[in-house]
Design an enzyme around this catalytic site. Sequence first.
Site, PDB file in Angstrom:
ATOM      1  N   ASP A  75       1.195  -1.210  -0.335  1.00 42.93           N
ATOM      2  CA  ASP A  75      -0.110   0.127  -0.053  1.00 42.93           C
ATOM      3  C   ASP A  75       0.754   1.358  -0.039  1.00 42.93           C
ATOM      4  OD1 ASP A  75      -1.380   2.236   0.543  1.00 42.93           O
ATOM      5  OD2 ASP A  75      -2.710   1.114   1.912  1.00 42.93           O
ATOM      6  N   ILE A  76       0.634   1.348  -0.893  1.00 40.23           N
ATOM      7  CA  ILE A  76       1.537   3.167  -1.147  1.00 40.23           C
ATOM      8  C   ILE A  76       1.630   4.588  -0.236  1.00 40.23           C
ATOM      9  CG2 ILE A  76      -0.112   4.576  -2.511  1.00 40.23           C
ATOM     10  CD1 ILE A  76       3.032   5.256  -4.086  1.00 40.23           C
ATOM     11  N   GLY A  97      -9.285   3.333  -7.091  1.00 39.62           N
ATOM     12  CA  GLY A  97      -7.745   2.378  -6.938  1.00 39.62           C
ATOM     13  C   GLY A  97      -7.170   3.529  -5.943  1.00 39.62           C
ATOM     14  N   ASP A  99      -6.513   6.043  -6.787  1.00 39.56           N
ATOM     15  CA  ASP A  99      -6.508   7.808  -6.304  1.00 39.56           C
ATOM     16  C   ASP A  99      -7.556   7.573  -4.662  1.00 39.56           C
ATOM     17  OD1 ASP A  99      -6.547  10.749  -6.350  1.00 39.56           O
ATOM     18  OD2 ASP A  99      -7.831  10.434  -8.565  1.00 39.56           O
ATOM     19  N   SER A 182      -1.047   4.431 -14.574  1.00 38.70           N
ATOM     20  CA  SER A 182      -2.313   4.023 -16.060  1.00 38.70           C
ATOM     21  C   SER A 182      -2.637   2.734 -15.792  1.00 38.70           C
ATOM     22  CB  SER A 182      -1.766   4.834 -17.140  1.00 38.70           C
ATOM     23  OG  SER A 182      -2.184   6.314 -17.167  1.00 38.70           O
ATOM     24  N   GLY A 184      -3.902   1.022 -13.891  1.00 36.60           N
ATOM     25  CA  GLY A 184      -5.620   0.404 -13.656  1.00 36.60           C
ATOM     26  C   GLY A 184      -7.212   0.784 -14.707  1.00 36.60           C
ATOM     27  N   TYR A 186      -6.842   3.307 -16.618  1.00 36.84           N
ATOM     28  CA  TYR A 186      -6.979   3.548 -17.306  1.00 36.84           C
ATOM     29  C   TYR A 186      -6.546   2.538 -18.851  1.00 36.84           C
ATOM     30  CZ  TYR A 186      -7.986   7.961 -15.992  1.00 36.84           C
ATOM     31  OH  TYR A 186      -7.857   9.395 -14.961  1.00 36.84           O
TER      32      TYR A 186
END
Length: 236
Positions: A75-76, A97, A99, A182, A184, A186
């Site tokens: 987990d970032i 996601g 974000d 990008s 996910g 995207y």
Amino acid sequence: MSRASLALVARAVANRPFNRCMPGDTGPTLAERVLIDRPSAPRHEIPAGEFRRGTVRLLYDRGSMTDRIRIWQGDITTLTVDAIVNAANSGLLGGGGVDGAVHRAAGPELLAACRKLGGCPTGDAKLTPGFRLPARYVIHAVGPRWRGGHAGEPELLASCYQRSLELAVEHKCQTIAFPAISTGIYGYPLEQAAEVAVRAVSDFLKGNQLPREVTLCTFDPRATRVMRDTVAALAQ
């Protein structure tokens, strides 16, 4: 380095507390880097102890820019680094996601700060404080939607990494962590996105002393393998 020396290093790492194996920990030497990974170790790696987020392994450093790049699965939003990069949308008002996870962890103050930025074009990035995150800053990078690879996606994705790193330098960040931008909803193919990410980061680090360390944060074992193999290929 001899096999006996590597065994000693492996035992030393295995006996260290887990939080010592986070980004910012240089490890025993610059030639022995700690990776968080789950798949079985290829021949150039040594298992060095089981921890709650995966297996810590040592990857031999080949002396290139990749000695400043780490791969970490998890987990970032939990990383204690100077800046984390958020895979944002152009409105910068939160989403799903990564974000959504960043906004939830940072608290409502993050959304209030983002509202003042007036959005962000694809391929660019903007910075806010980290608020309730361990990270001091959040860099919101807007990646491209995948449209088959013929609509400038590689250039826009590379620009996300470059602009994020430029902002990190402007704010004197020693450490920064990126998600797989990008990949996910995207729809950017993981292998192609990893190649763009690793090359963009490596090219930037060749000309800059900061950030001192870049963490590429992955979300599952497959992404970890792809990113690890991409970094290893660049280092050859």
